[in-house]
Each structure stands twice: as structure tokens, then as C-alpha cells.
Design an enzyme around this catalytic site. Structure first.
Site, PDB file in Angstrom:
ATOM      1  N   TYR A   1       1.546  -3.644  -2.190  1.00  0.00           N
ATOM      2  CA  TYR A   1       0.885  -3.710  -0.882  1.00  0.00           C
ATOM      3  C   TYR A   1       1.429  -2.604   0.038  1.00  0.00           C
ATOM      4  CZ  TYR A   1       0.021  -5.332   3.910  1.00  0.00           C
ATOM      5  OH  TYR A   1      -0.335  -5.409   5.232  1.00  0.00           O
ATOM      6  N   GLU A   4       5.477  -3.018   6.649  1.00  0.00           N
ATOM      7  CA  GLU A   4       5.866  -3.094   5.230  1.00  0.00           C
ATOM      8  C   GLU A   4       6.053  -1.693   4.652  1.00  0.00           C
ATOM      9  OE1 GLU A   4       6.204  -5.431   2.385  1.00  0.00           O
ATOM     10  OE2 GLU A   4       6.945  -6.557   4.095  1.00  0.00           O
ATOM     11  N   SER A  23       1.094  -0.938   8.563  1.00  0.00           N
ATOM     12  CA  SER A  23       2.027  -2.078   8.526  1.00  0.00           C
ATOM     13  C   SER A  23       3.486  -1.650   8.479  1.00  0.00           C
ATOM     14  CB  SER A  23       1.717  -2.914   7.278  1.00  0.00           C
ATOM     15  OG  SER A  23       2.755  -3.829   7.028  1.00  0.00           O
TER      16      SER A  23
END
Ligand code: NAP
Ligand code: G4F
Length: 326
Positions: A148, A126, A124
Site C-alpha cells: 500500500y 504511510e 498518505s
């Protein structure tokens, strides 16, 4: 000859789009879902009968080993994860177990059952978090900003490590945000388009959001799953940024979404501090040059088309709900 694909996270947004794509490509498609007391196969409506569903859980190593022995996949797409960033602060250990260690469990199952299985890991953007350079590429250093993001960094590196340690065909897709009418209602894009539909149809007054200035590189999930598949068709495994190369703020997303139904966001959007995060990812912008050159991947759906598609689908759905309720 297409092969046999196993998708973990088949009940999620990407699981549904990827399953459809692989069926179109002639694959035998198998999906893993965790046991639930309620129905979670709604996103597979229309093609569920063409897929074989199995129970399994990223938290349960034996279930993964059994599944690989039974299905004998040629390709495994590991999409399952605790994927909602705010929940990763309230359930950091579950997030680490699932989104992080879960990847090791999948890799170990592959190593044990059949090391020739090709694996896609859903990494990801992120992971870039507090971005160290813009735009972000495959060589941009990671600086995750949530449990996460930290778990995804672990999942990324364990995939690279198993590739290098055991010569597995394991590739990371570093995917930037991708959305669709099948997106979970808690993510900001779908929360906005669902809110716009409800406000337009008179069943909601206000839409309460958090940080309107956050910027994301948003694409269409249907385009992004094509990149996942392409990554497993190459001669060598590798890691790829998948993004549109275009950035918009949450505010801009709102403006277009409300504009689609001739409403002004200023009249309906309120700020609720509950939706701010302990640490924010302020800006993400990907450079998909490697995916373009090596995979021949290009996104087809523009930002405006994506927002309009999501609003239109939510209006149809809310209209159906209103009819059923009356
Ligand atoms: P999603 O809609 O939240 O789907 C997540 C899937 O994981 C669901 O099928 C969920 O099952 C399953 N799952 C959760 N915990 C599990 C467990 N312990 N065992 C087995 N399955 C479990 O996510 P998505 O948007 O499709 O994203 C797919 C993957 O890409 C995720 O790994 C996500 O982190 C990653 N990713 C997404 C984006 C994006 O913008 N969408 C961007 C980059 C990376 P239930 O239905 O039972 O909850
Ligand atoms: O839609 P979001 O919740 O997505 P986020 O945090 O970027 O994560 C998504 O994309 C990642 C890829 O970069 C995936 F890995 C991950 O699994 C997930 O799919 O939030 C987007 C932005 C944030 O900056 C957030 O602070 O929108 C801002 N925001 C503003 N108001 C809001 C809200 N987010 C949510 N969920 N709800 C709000 O009311």
C-alpha cells in the site's frame, strides 16, 4: 461562486465528510462509486439526495473519461483506493492497480477531457514508513513498508510529475491517520471503539489486537477534509503534510477508550499474532507547519475528544443493534 466537485471514493469515510463540507460551501457535489451487488451508500445517510452518484471504477479508464465529460467538474478529489494496509499484502497487485496506477488513470482523464480541472490526490503518511526523520515534513524522504505504501509513493510522484509535465493544478495531501465514527471497522481505532462498546453492553468478551506499541499521529477526519478543500483554493498547487503534531500509541488509544466506560484494558485486551504485519510502521508524527502557514489550517478536535466521540457513537449504534435483534 462555488464550483462543481467530483469525489472518487464517495462511499468511504473521507468521501462522506468531504461531500458534507462541499455541500455546505455551495458546491454541486458528484460522487463516483464502483458497482456493487450490495448497498454501499450508508455513510451518506441524511444528505445522499443532495449528491449525484455515478458509477465508475479506478480500474476502468473509459469510465473515468466518460464521467469527466458528463460531470464537467471544476475540482476533482481522488479519494478512491484500496486503503487497508494488511490487504495490500494479500492483494498486492490489485492494490498497485487501484491505489497506484489508478492515480495515473485519473490524471490522464483530466488531461484528455479538461486540463483546467483542479485535482487533489489522497497521499498518505504511510509513505514515510520506516521513518527517516521525526517529525515528518514535506521534505522527509519516503521509505514505504507495505505494498500500500509503495503504491501511494507512486501515486504521489505521478501527481507531481503530471503537474510539472503538463502544468496541471494537482496537489498532494500527505495525510496522517484520521478517524471518526464513520471509520471502517477493520482499522485499529474503530475496531477498539466498537469492541469497547460491545464489551460494555455485554455482547463481546475480549478484544484481540496486534502491535499495541505502534504510534500514530491521529486526528479527526472532519478536520482533515477541510485541509483537502483548502489545498484546491490556493493560487499555486503544492504538497502538504496534514497532521496534528501529537503522537499516541495503540495502547494509549485503548486506555482512553476503555476508560471512557470505566473499564480496564488489561481485563479485556488480548494479543493475537494474526494482527501483526510482515513489516510494521512503528512510529509516525507529522509537522503540519506548512499547512498551518499557507492554508491557515488547524485541527479542532483533540485526541481525547476523538476517542470519546467514537466510543459514544459506537455505544449508541450497538444499543440500536441489540434492540433490533431482540
Ligand atoms: P476508505 O474508507 O477505505 O474509502 C475508500 C474508497 O475507495 C471507498 O469509497 C471505496 O469504495 C473506493 N474504492 C476502492 N477501490 C475502488 C475502485 N477500484 N474504483 C473506485 N472506487 C474504489 O478510505 P478513507 O479512509 O476514506 O481514505 C480516503 C483516501 O485517503 C484513500 O485513498 C486512503 O488511502 C487515503 N488516506 C487515508 C487516510 C486515513 O487515515 N483515513 C490517511 C491517508 C491517506 P467501496 O465502498 O466500494 O469499497
Ligand atoms: O488502523 P490501522 O490499520 O492504520 P494504518 O495501517 O496506520 O493505515 C491507515 O492510515 C494510513 C495513514 O498513515 C492510511 F494511509 C491508510 O489508508 C489507513 O487509513 O493500523 C494502525 C496501527 C498499525 O501499526 C497496526 O499494526 O495499529 C496497529 N494495530 C494493532 N492491532 C492494528 C491492530 N491495526 C489493525 N488494523 N488491527 C489490529 O488489530
Amino acid at each position: 461562486m462555488s464550483g462543481t466537485a467530483l469525489i472518487t471514493g464517495i462511499t468511504g469515510q473521507d468521501g462522506a465528510y468531504l461531500a458534507q463540507l462541499l455541500l455546505e460551501q455551495g458546491y454541486q457535489v458528484h460522487g463516483m462509486m464502483r458497482r456493487s451487488s450490495t448497498e454501499t451508500l450508508g455513510r451518506l445517510a441524511g444528505f445522499q439526495d443532495d449528491i449525484t452518484i455515478h458509477q465508475g471504477d479506478l480500474l476502468d479508464q473509459l469510465s473515468l473519461v466518460r464521467l469527466l465529460e458528463e460531470v464537467k467538474p471544476t475540482e476533482l478529489y481522488n479519494l478512491a483506493a484500496q486503503s487497508f494496509v494488511p490487504t495490500s499484502w494479500s492483494q498486492p497487485i490489485l492494490t498497485g492497480e487501484t491505489t497506484g496506477l489508478g492515480v495515473t488513470r485519473v490524471l490522464e482523464a483530466i488531461r484528455q477531457v479538461d486540463p483546467s480541472i483542479r485535482m487533489y490526490q489522497a497521499s498518505s503518511s504511510e509513505m514515510f514508513g520506516k521513518v527517516q526523520q521525526t517529525p515528518q515534513t514535506e521534505t522527509t524522504p519516503f521509505y514505504p513498508r507495505s505494498p500500500y505504501g509503495v503504491a501511494k509513493v507512486y501515486g504521489y510522484w505521478i501527481t507531481v510529475n503530471y503537474r510539472e509535465s503538463y502544468d496541471l493544478f494537482a496537489s498532494n495531501g500527505i495525510l496522517f491517520n484520521h478517524e471518526s465514527p464513520l471509520r471502517g471497522l477493520e482499522f485499529v481505532t474503530r475496531k477498539i471503539t466498537d469492541g469497547v462498546a460491545r464489551i460494555k453492553l455485554g455482547v463481546q468478551d475480549k478484544l484481540l489486537l496486534g502491535n499495541l506499541e505502534a504510534k500514530r499521529d491521529w486526528g479527526f477526519a472532519g478536520d482533515f477534509v477541510r485541509a483537502m478543500w483548502l489545498m484546491l483554493q490556493t493560487d499555486e498547487p503544492g504538497d502538504y503534510v496534514v497532521a496534528t503534531g501529537e503522537q499516541h500509541s495503540v495502547r494509549e488509544f485503548c486506555e482512553i477508550a476503555f476508560g471512557t466506560v470505566d473499564l480496564n484494558l488489561e481485563d479485556y485486551v488480548g494479543i493475537d499474532p494474526r494482527f501483526y504485519r510482515p513489516a510494521e510502521v512503528e512510529t509516525l508524527l507529522g509537522d503540519p507547519s506548512k499547512a498551518r502557514h499557507e492554508l491557515g489550517w488547524e485541527p479542532q478536535v483533540t485526541f481525547e475528544q476523538l476517542v470519546t466521540m467514537m466510543v459514544e457513537e459506537d455505544i449508541k449504534r450497538v444499543e440500536r443493534e441489540i434492540k433490533l435483534g431482540s
